[in-house]
Design a protein around this motif. Structure first.
Motif, PDB file in Angstrom:
ATOM      1  N   VAL A 184       0.799  -1.393  -0.351  1.00 59.16           N
ATOM      2  CA  VAL A 184      -0.031  -0.054   0.379  1.00 59.16           C
ATOM      3  C   VAL A 184       0.559   1.417   0.038  1.00 59.16           C
ATOM      4  N   LEU A 185       1.768   1.225   0.726  1.00 55.50           N
ATOM      5  CA  LEU A 185       2.787   2.655   1.098  1.00 55.50           C
ATOM      6  C   LEU A 185       3.865   2.638  -0.116  1.00 55.50           C
ATOM      7  N   GLY A 186       4.184   1.446  -0.933  1.00 51.18           N
ATOM      8  CA  GLY A 186       5.191   0.981  -1.733  1.00 51.18           C
ATOM      9  C   GLY A 186       6.321   1.362  -1.021  1.00 51.18           C
ATOM     10  N   LEU A 187       7.094   0.520   0.489  1.00 53.29           N
ATOM     11  CA  LEU A 187       7.805   0.990   0.468  1.00 53.29           C
ATOM     12  C   LEU A 187       9.526  -0.509   0.440  1.00 53.29           C
ATOM     13  N   PRO A 188      10.311  -0.094   0.585  1.00 52.47           N
ATOM     14  CA  PRO A 188      11.297  -1.798   0.227  1.00 52.47           C
ATOM     15  C   PRO A 188      11.300  -3.187   1.231  1.00 52.47           C
ATOM     16  N   SER A 189      10.933  -3.979   1.148  1.00 48.73           N
ATOM     17  CA  SER A 189      10.355  -4.437   2.306  1.00 48.73           C
ATOM     18  C   SER A 189      11.737  -5.061   2.760  1.00 48.73           C
ATOM     19  N   ILE A 190      12.927  -5.065   2.482  1.00 47.47           N
ATOM     20  CA  ILE A 190      14.089  -5.341   2.977  1.00 47.47           C
ATOM     21  C   ILE A 190      14.134  -4.319   4.710  1.00 47.47           C
ATOM     22  N   VAL A 191      13.766  -3.043   3.801  1.00 47.36           N
ATOM     23  CA  VAL A 191      14.038  -1.927   5.308  1.00 47.36           C
ATOM     24  C   VAL A 191      13.059  -2.388   6.386  1.00 47.36           C
ATOM     25  N   VAL A 192      11.594  -2.354   5.382  1.00 46.31           N
ATOM     26  CA  VAL A 192      10.469  -2.231   5.991  1.00 46.31           C
ATOM     27  C   VAL A 192       9.973  -3.459   7.110  1.00 46.31           C
ATOM     28  N   THR A 193      11.088  -4.426   6.888  1.00 40.07           N
ATOM     29  CA  THR A 193      10.898  -5.793   7.279  1.00 40.07           C
ATOM     30  C   THR A 193      12.093  -5.386   8.656  1.00 40.07           C
ATOM     31  N   ILE A 194      13.452  -4.772   8.260  1.00 38.09           N
ATOM     32  CA  ILE A 194      14.310  -4.917   9.462  1.00 38.09           C
ATOM     33  C   ILE A 194      13.876  -4.100  10.267  1.00 38.09           C
ATOM     34  N   GLY A 195      13.071  -3.118  10.240  1.00 42.63           N
ATOM     35  CA  GLY A 195      12.132  -2.214  11.084  1.00 42.63           C
ATOM     36  C   GLY A 195      10.949  -3.220  11.582  1.00 42.63           C
ATOM     37  N   THR A 196      10.156  -4.035  11.410  1.00 46.82           N
ATOM     38  CA  THR A 196       9.083  -4.830  12.136  1.00 46.82           C
ATOM     39  C   THR A 196       9.776  -6.149  12.363  1.00 46.82           C
ATOM     40  N   MET A 197      11.285  -6.384  12.177  1.00 46.15           N
ATOM     41  CA  MET A 197      12.011  -7.377  12.888  1.00 46.15           C
ATOM     42  C   MET A 197      11.929  -6.504  14.362  1.00 46.15           C
ATOM     43  N   SER A 198      12.085  -5.112  14.721  1.00 49.73           N
ATOM     44  CA  SER A 198      12.663  -4.752  15.618  1.00 49.73           C
ATOM     45  C   SER A 198      11.646  -4.999  16.381  1.00 49.73           C
ATOM     46  N   LEU A 199      10.484  -4.406  15.583  1.00 51.76           N
ATOM     47  CA  LEU A 199       9.268  -3.663  16.269  1.00 51.76           C
ATOM     48  C   LEU A 199       8.674  -5.471  16.566  1.00 51.76           C
ATOM     49  N   PHE A 200       8.401  -6.217  16.414  1.00 50.85           N
ATOM     50  CA  PHE A 200       8.126  -7.580  16.040  1.00 50.85           C
ATOM     51  C   PHE A 200       8.709  -8.368  17.962  1.00 50.85           C
ATOM     52  N   ARG A 201       9.767  -8.059  17.868  1.00 48.69           N
ATOM     53  CA  ARG A 201      10.780  -8.982  18.854  1.00 48.69           C
ATOM     54  C   ARG A 201      10.762  -8.062  20.033  1.00 48.69           C
ATOM     55  N   GLY A 202      10.912  -6.434  19.591  1.00 49.74           N
ATOM     56  CA  GLY A 202      10.434  -5.379  20.833  1.00 49.74           C
ATOM     57  C   GLY A 202       9.269  -5.722  21.600  1.00 49.74           C
ATOM     58  N   ILE A 203       7.833  -5.852  20.969  1.00 48.80           N
ATOM     59  CA  ILE A 203       7.076  -6.543  21.496  1.00 48.80           C
ATOM     60  C   ILE A 203       7.248  -7.815  22.641  1.00 48.80           C
ATOM     61  N   SER A 204       7.465  -7.914  22.084  1.00 51.22           N
ATOM     62  CA  SER A 204       7.585  -9.587  23.230  1.00 51.22           C
ATOM     63  C   SER A 204       8.730  -9.346  24.245  1.00 51.22           C
ATOM     64  N   TYR A 205       9.447  -8.067  24.035  1.00 47.35           N
ATOM     65  CA  TYR A 205      10.487  -7.771  25.039  1.00 47.35           C
ATOM     66  C   TYR A 205       9.272  -7.313  25.842  1.00 47.35           C
ATOM     67  N   ILE A 206       8.651  -5.928  25.582  1.00 44.62           N
ATOM     68  CA  ILE A 206       7.752  -5.111  26.450  1.00 44.62           C
ATOM     69  C   ILE A 206       6.618  -6.770  27.725  1.00 44.62           C
TER      70      ILE A 206
END
Lengths: 327, 334
Positions: B129-151
């Motif tokens: 939808v936003l048309g962003l490069p997947s390698i960068v998006v998923t590096i971000g969500t890699m931190s976000l998802f595991r970050g939520i786990s840590y929270i």
């Protein structure tokens, strides 16, 4: 006199960092004291140096996932050299670190250049190889502070004009890169290779060789940081800087360096690293659990990449995007 | 990533026979490597050729392979998802939370799959939808998802999963054949059919080779990519169920670094990291190769960190070898 456009990305990112500092200061005014800001910068220095190297690689449409493993291997190597030869002068150790790191970068570069293996695959492979080699040379043992000579651990901590040498290393690296990237043929060819590799070929630039140089630069900086890291923390073992390569890529992305190559600046890489550094240091001060840091960093990456993409869209792409969305 | 000039095309005056093409394919090379590794292992350790040991060895790769199949489709389409391991962590954390509130096995399975799908959808929105490069998006969500786990977990851990839940990761169907192996086979067949026998699979190849050309050929490029991210999310959910069941507990660091092992498996399987080509049989063989290597080295008491050297060399070597061969052959012709 022609006035240059103020770089929007860097300005907004600097504003975001400023906002972070204000928020932190509102909870603990001591955070923005010069001494503490100097500490934050010093803590972030390794990330800044590595981000500069990663920036160069990403600008050429490549990526280097082996920087953290390179750092760790070089750090262990120089630590063991220091144990074996305690009287070796520091300049020699630094030279060895840079050469070792550069050599590992050259391995990446050769594989990408001569064998046309995709950079993410090459550096994924060498990342695991370098990390494993640390275990081989150290036999799994640690090198601890009492085994290191005083001059070895003292160098990055020594202060000049109130700043540790580690911080000065980052500052000098930034200045050198700012000049090289904008004032030399190598810097121009790096942008050209990333911007349009086919056009670069027809202007006489050797694409593969330029990418090779990018990897060597990244590797050399990783080597330098390897010595600084190990000496600063006074410990060397297999897992140091584990996963740090993704932090480095994150700093570049947040700083506005396009993963598609050709777009980005030294200022952006530095600000991206500082943003992550400030976040990391500010959280404990405002009583937010460190466990929140990972999620905050992830969110920052998503926001940064979304913003950079929207800012970078050209008119031609908008038309195509509309056509694409209508399907 | 790198966009070097394509080599000059050499149009042959006739095609080689089908048998010859099969013999020269990537899958055959990989199969030869697998056989060689099997033979070497058989000779170096007297414990290797034991049905129960080999069965245990499959746990090395079955969970990663489930994700690798979906990842293969995504990479063939020109995208990548580095957040798969973090999705496992988040799904596992969600299941652990549910156990604290008295959830049974069916609810846990539903939650694991749902969280996986939701994470996949989250990635999909950013990329399509936003048309962003997947390698960068998923590096971000890699931190976000595991970050939520840590929270949620901090440095604590969830335990106390119901006994029936252990079936997925610790159960056996018959003799030495595990539930996970059964899942692996079923999923491999499903993805093989999806990629090689359906128009959807052909559209994945088309998108990977030329997304603009595919668009103007009437393929719904963004919709296909959206589905592919959902699939990687879903398969990460399945892997989370199997892994959590096998380990019997959840930590926020669960599956740390697994995303790079998944990508290694896919690339080793012959999928072009730049998109456009690859096959499911290749990924299956790569899964066995990596499993056999780690198992064999384990029997020889090689430390895990040193095993990674072999995996790294295998990854670069298997890709470099054909190119070196081609370069040597070309040099002879000159």
């Amino acid at each position: 006199m022609l006035s240059r456009k103020i770089p929007v990305r860097e300005t907004i990112l600097a504003g975001a960092i400023g906002l972070l500092l204000i928020l932190a200061a509102s909870r603990f005014s001591g955070f923005v004291a010069p001494a503490n800001l100097a500490n934050v910068f010093n803590d972030t220095a390794p990330l800044i140096i590595l981000a500069l190297g990663q920036m160069v690689v990403i600008l050429t449409r490549c990526i280097d996932l082996s920087v953290a493993a390179n750092l760790a291997l070089t750090g262990m190597a120089v630590a063991m050299i220091n144990v074996a030869f305690p009287d070796l002068p520091i300049p020699v150790i630094i030279a060895i670190a840079i050469l070792l790191g550069g050599l590992m970068g050259a391995i990446n570069g050769i594989l990408v250049w001569k064998l046309s293996i995709p950079p993410i695959v090459v550096t994924l492979g060498t990342m695991t190889i370098f990390r494993g080699m640390i275990f081989l040379i150290s036999d799994g043992k640690w090198v601890n502070s009492h085994e290191m000579s005083a001059s070895f651990t003292g160098f990055p901590r020594a202060e000049i004009l109130g700043l540790p040498i580690l911080s000065w290393a980052a500052i000098v690296a930034v200045v050198i890169f700012a000049v090289v990237m904008s004032r030399t043929p190598l810097g121009r060819s790096i942008y050209a290779v990333g911007g349009n590799p086919h056009a670069a070929v027809y202007t006489g630039i050797n694409v593969g060789k330029t990418q090779f140089f990018a990897f060597v630069i990244s590797g050399a900086l990783a080597g330098l940081t390897g010595y600084l890291w190990v000496a600063r923390y006074a410990v060397a073992y297999v897992d140091i800087a584990g996963g740090f390569e993704l932090e480095v890529v994150a700093a570049c992305v947040i700083g506005g360096i396009s993963i598609a190559g050709g777009i980005g600046s030294v200022g952006g890489a530095v600000l991206g690293a500082l943003f992550l550094g400030v976040v990391k240091n500010a959280l404990p001060v405002v009583n937010i659990s460190p466990f929140w840091q990972l999620a905050i960093s992830g969110s920052a990456i998503l926001i940064a990449v979304a913003f950079n993409a929207s800012a970078g869209r050209t008119k031609g792409r908008i038309i195509l995007k509309s056509a694409e969305k209508s399907t | 990533m790198s966009d070097t000039l394509a080599p000059l095309r050499n149009i042959p005056d006739r095609l080689n026979s089908r048998a010859f093409r099969t013999f020269r394919s990537w899958e055959s090379l990989l199969l030869a490597v697998a056989v060689a590794i099997f033979v070497v292992n058989s000779f170096t350790s007297p414990y290797f050729l034991n049905a129960w040991n080999l069965s245990d060895a499959t746990f090395n790769f079955t969970e990663k392979a489930m994700i690798a199949f979906a990842m293969a489709l995504l990479i063939i389409a020109g995208e990548i998802d580095l957040s798969v391991a973090s999705i496992i962590a988040l799904a596992s954390t969600a299941m652990g939370l549910a156990v604290q509130h008295g959830a049974g096995t069916p609810e846990l399975v539903a939650i694991g799959l749902t969280v996986g799908l939701l994470c996949g959808a989250f990635n999909a929105v950013f990329v399509t939808v936003l048309g962003l490069p997947s390698i960068v998006v998923t590096i971000g969500t890699m931190s976000l998802f595991r970050g939520i786990s840590y929270i949620i977990l901090g440095d604590d851990a969830f335990r106390g999963y119901p006994t029936s839940f252990a079936w997925f990761g610790q159960g056996y169907i018959y003799w030495v054949f595990t539930v996970e192996m059964l899942f692996f086979v079923i999923i491999a067949v499903i993805y093989g059919v999806l990629l090689h026998k359906t128009s959807f699979g052909r559209s994945v190849y088309a998108i990977g080779n030329n997304p603009t050309g595919a668009l103007f050929s009437g393929i719904r490029v963004q919709r296909v990519k959206f589905i592919l991210f959902l699939l990687t999310g879903l398969m990460s959910g399945v892997a989370a169920i199997c892994l959590t069941s096998r380990l019997g507990s959840t930590r926020p660091s669960i599956a740390q670094g697994m995303e790079l092992e998944v990508v290694t498996m896919v690339v080793l399987g012959g999928v072009n990291i730049l998109g456009g080509s690859g096959s499911i049989p290749g990924v299956v063989i790569a899964a066995f190769v990596m499993g056999l290597v780690t198992f064999g080295l384990g029997l020889l008491n090689v430390p895990g960190i040193v095993m990674s050297i072999f995996i790294g060399l295998l990854l670069i070597g298997v890709i470099a070898l054909p190119r070196l061969w081609t370069m040597a052959a070309r040099a002879k012709k000159r």
